[in-house]
Design an enzyme around this catalytic site. Structure first.
Site, mmCIF file in Angstrom:
data_model
loop_
_atom_site.group_PDB
_atom_site.id
_atom_site.type_symbol
_atom_site.label_atom_id
_atom_site.label_comp_id
_atom_site.label_asym_id
_atom_site.label_seq_id
_atom_site.Cartn_x
_atom_site.Cartn_y
_atom_site.Cartn_z
ATOM 1 N N TRP A 38 -20.686 -63.553 -37.081
ATOM 2 C CA TRP A 38 -19.389 -63.996 -37.781
ATOM 3 C C TRP A 38 -19.255 -65.554 -37.299
ATOM 4 O O TRP A 38 -19.130 -66.426 -37.907
ATOM 5 C CB TRP A 38 -18.076 -63.337 -37.362
ATOM 6 C CG TRP A 38 -16.765 -63.665 -38.279
ATOM 7 C CD1 TRP A 38 -15.651 -63.737 -37.575
ATOM 8 C CD2 TRP A 38 -16.847 -64.344 -39.456
ATOM 9 N NE1 TRP A 38 -14.762 -63.756 -38.534
ATOM 10 C CE2 TRP A 38 -15.400 -64.611 -39.440
ATOM 11 C CE3 TRP A 38 -17.577 -64.595 -40.524
ATOM 12 C CZ2 TRP A 38 -14.692 -64.890 -40.833
ATOM 13 C CZ3 TRP A 38 -17.157 -65.119 -41.494
ATOM 14 C CH2 TRP A 38 -15.598 -65.474 -41.907
ATOM 15 N N LYS A 60 -10.710 -59.275 -34.933
ATOM 16 C CA LYS A 60 -9.707 -58.309 -35.403
ATOM 17 C C LYS A 60 -9.530 -57.134 -34.733
ATOM 18 O O LYS A 60 -10.457 -56.375 -34.750
ATOM 19 C CB LYS A 60 -10.294 -57.810 -36.924
ATOM 20 C CG LYS A 60 -10.368 -59.188 -37.924
ATOM 21 C CD LYS A 60 -10.995 -58.725 -39.139
ATOM 22 C CE LYS A 60 -11.268 -59.821 -40.130
ATOM 23 N NZ LYS A 60 -11.949 -59.451 -41.435
ATOM 24 N N SER A 74 -14.164 -60.570 -45.289
ATOM 25 C CA SER A 74 -15.352 -61.769 -45.295
ATOM 26 C C SER A 74 -16.797 -61.213 -44.357
ATOM 27 O O SER A 74 -16.541 -61.670 -43.189
ATOM 28 C CB SER A 74 -14.494 -62.997 -44.596
ATOM 29 O OG SER A 74 -13.965 -62.433 -43.538
ATOM 30 N N LYS A 94 -6.971 -51.873 -40.405
ATOM 31 C CA LYS A 94 -7.724 -51.557 -41.451
ATOM 32 C C LYS A 94 -9.196 -50.838 -41.031
ATOM 33 O O LYS A 94 -9.927 -50.099 -41.788
ATOM 34 C CB LYS A 94 -8.024 -52.577 -42.662
ATOM 35 C CG LYS A 94 -8.714 -53.708 -41.917
ATOM 36 C CD LYS A 94 -10.330 -53.906 -41.909
ATOM 37 C CE LYS A 94 -10.806 -55.200 -41.195
ATOM 38 N NZ LYS A 94 -12.012 -55.296 -41.001
ATOM 39 N N SER A 100 -20.323 -53.176 -43.281
ATOM 40 C CA SER A 100 -19.464 -52.606 -42.352
ATOM 41 C C SER A 100 -19.855 -51.789 -41.206
ATOM 42 O O SER A 100 -20.449 -50.500 -41.437
ATOM 43 C CB SER A 100 -18.293 -51.869 -43.391
ATOM 44 O OG SER A 100 -17.363 -51.264 -42.396
ATOM 45 N N ARG A 101 -19.508 -52.217 -40.027
ATOM 46 C CA ARG A 101 -19.786 -51.640 -38.986
ATOM 47 C C ARG A 101 -18.973 -50.310 -38.783
ATOM 48 O O ARG A 101 -19.457 -49.091 -38.283
ATOM 49 C CB ARG A 101 -19.925 -52.409 -37.402
ATOM 50 C CG ARG A 101 -21.137 -53.170 -37.313
ATOM 51 C CD ARG A 101 -20.827 -54.274 -36.394
ATOM 52 N NE ARG A 101 -20.300 -55.443 -36.620
ATOM 53 C CZ ARG A 101 -19.876 -56.318 -35.936
ATOM 54 N NH1 ARG A 101 -19.857 -56.250 -34.664
ATOM 55 N NH2 ARG A 101 -19.456 -57.621 -36.623
ATOM 56 N N ASN A 102 -17.741 -50.421 -39.103
ATOM 57 C CA ASN A 102 -16.857 -49.401 -38.823
ATOM 58 C C ASN A 102 -17.280 -48.083 -39.717
ATOM 59 O O ASN A 102 -17.165 -47.035 -39.607
ATOM 60 C CB ASN A 102 -15.562 -49.762 -39.045
ATOM 61 C CG ASN A 102 -14.757 -50.868 -38.258
ATOM 62 O OD1 ASN A 102 -14.591 -50.361 -36.920
ATOM 63 N ND2 ASN A 102 -15.219 -52.099 -38.279
ATOM 64 N N VAL A 144 -20.298 -54.659 -31.716
ATOM 65 C CA VAL A 144 -18.902 -54.012 -31.269
ATOM 66 C C VAL A 144 -18.544 -53.276 -32.608
ATOM 67 O O VAL A 144 -18.443 -53.937 -33.713
ATOM 68 C CB VAL A 144 -18.159 -55.107 -30.795
ATOM 69 C CG1 VAL A 144 -16.611 -54.589 -30.871
ATOM 70 C CG2 VAL A 144 -18.294 -55.705 -29.645
ATOM 71 N N GLU A 165 -15.065 -52.464 -33.615
ATOM 72 C CA GLU A 165 -13.467 -52.696 -33.302
ATOM 73 C C GLU A 165 -12.678 -51.560 -33.725
ATOM 74 O O GLU A 165 -11.736 -51.189 -32.853
ATOM 75 C CB GLU A 165 -13.031 -54.039 -33.972
ATOM 76 C CG GLU A 165 -13.646 -55.458 -33.613
ATOM 77 C CD GLU A 165 -13.157 -55.623 -32.069
ATOM 78 O OE1 GLU A 165 -12.676 -54.816 -31.254
ATOM 79 O OE2 GLU A 165 -13.731 -56.780 -31.443
#
Length: 346
Positions: A12, A106, A139, A192, A255-257, A280, A282
């Site tokens: 990022w 975030k 983003s 989110k 998306s890592r999540n 990471v 988050e």
């Protein structure tokens, strides 16, 4: 603006450097040697975190913090949430007293439950309030770095600061809106990630689009419930930093999540999942914080609570989905003026 500094050379931070290089004379991209900043400087590409995106000539990667911040008119923090406090302590004696501050992390701090603006003021003093801004929205760095059209929001306590950041980031493919609701924008970006984890879990269990749509919709309801209780404006959660970020994080391969949720559903433990992703996630940290805050404030957060039990109590994901479906009957819009009582007036 002649010089800015981006703190954090992950995907990022690198993508933002590319965006800002169009409107700024010199962009310093600070990172640690152990994270490969010297390789980025030599190869003009962040092969580890953002391969295929080459750095324009006016981006200068560096591991020298003092050099990176010297005469910088704006500092952009693109480091993980749990590292923000430490980095702020490092840069405090080096920051120009007039420099604009942009937070792009975030999440919520685990130890304190603070939003990032609160951490900034806790470390740097309340005087930074009017210089603080937060950039958030749907983003993914993988797309921003490749100039794919993107829209985000920048929030600030002082409108002039928001306008200044808006002008610096804006280009033909990166659109920036402004918002006075700092709390709402920060909380939308944090909350989110939990819903994205849950969505990934359900997808990993083999459930379909109906399940995903239900989770995202009811997840947004939870975001609004907690977000407004913590000072956010309900309208913000229906915008880019709320619903917009929710949609992209729940449904994207970047998306890592979401990816973490898939792995958890397949039987991986929390630590194993984090190690395998290598970056990471988050949402895993935020779940712990939000679970605690929800209990303290007595806020009903069933999806968050289910994620917490999977992550920290080793509960089977399938059992948690079953429990969500068996909850007591409710009216969908009971928290608004339009509720079951409205039928009685017809």
């Amino acid at each position: 603006m002649k010089k800015i500094c981006i703190l954090g050379a992950g995907s990022w931070g690198t993508a933002q450097a590319v965006v800002l290089s169009r409107n700024v004379t010199e962009v310093m991209l600070w990172g640690r040697i152990e994270d490969g900043i010297e390789d980025i400087e030599r190869e003009r590409e962040n092969k580890r975190f953002l391969p295929g995106v080459f750095l324009p000539h006016n981006i200068i990667p560096s591991s020298d913090l003092e050099k990176s911040l010297y005469n910088a008119e704006m500092a952009v923090l693109a480091v993980p949430v749990q590292s923000i406090r430490s980095v702020l302590h490092q840069i405090r004696p080096l920051l120009d007293k007039k420099s604009l501050l942009v937070n792009t992390a975030k999440g919520l701090e685990i130890a304190t439950g603070m939003r990032m603006s609160q951490v900034f003021m806790d470390v740097l003093g309340v005087d930074v309030k009017n210089r603080y801004t937060v950039l958030s929205g749907p983003s993914h760095a993988e797309e921003v770095g490749r100039d794919i059209p993107t829209a985000v929001t920048v929030a600030a306590y002082k409108k002039e600061s928001a306008f200044q950041v808006q002008d610096l980031f804006m280009n033909d493919n990166f659109r920036v809106y402004t918002n006075p609701d700092v709390a709402g924008v920060e909380l939308g970006g944090a909350l989110k990630n939990i819903v994205a984890l849950a969505t990934g879990i359900c997808e990993g269990l083999g459930y379909g689009d109906n399940t995903k749509a239900a989770l995202m919709t009811r997840g947004l309801a939870e975001m609004i419930r907690m977000g407004t209780a913590m000072g956010g404006d309900i309208r913000t959660f229906n915008g880019l930093s709320g619903m917009g970020d929710l949609v992209v994080t729940c449904g994207s391969r970047h998306s890592r999540n979401h990816r973490a949720g898939l792995m958890l559903a397949q039987g991986c433990g929390t630590e194993e999942t984090l190690k395998a992703i290598g970056m990471v996630v988050e949402g895993i940290h935020t779940t712990k914080v939000v679970h605690r805050i929800a209990a303290e404030m007595k806020i009903d957060m069933p999806i968050c609570q289910a994620c917490y039990r999977v992550l920290y109590e080793n509960r089977p994901p399938g059992d948690e989905v079953a429990q969500l479906m068996k909850r007591d009957r409710k009216n969908e819009i009971e928290e608004t003026a339009l509720s079951i009582e409205a039928w009685q007036t017809e």
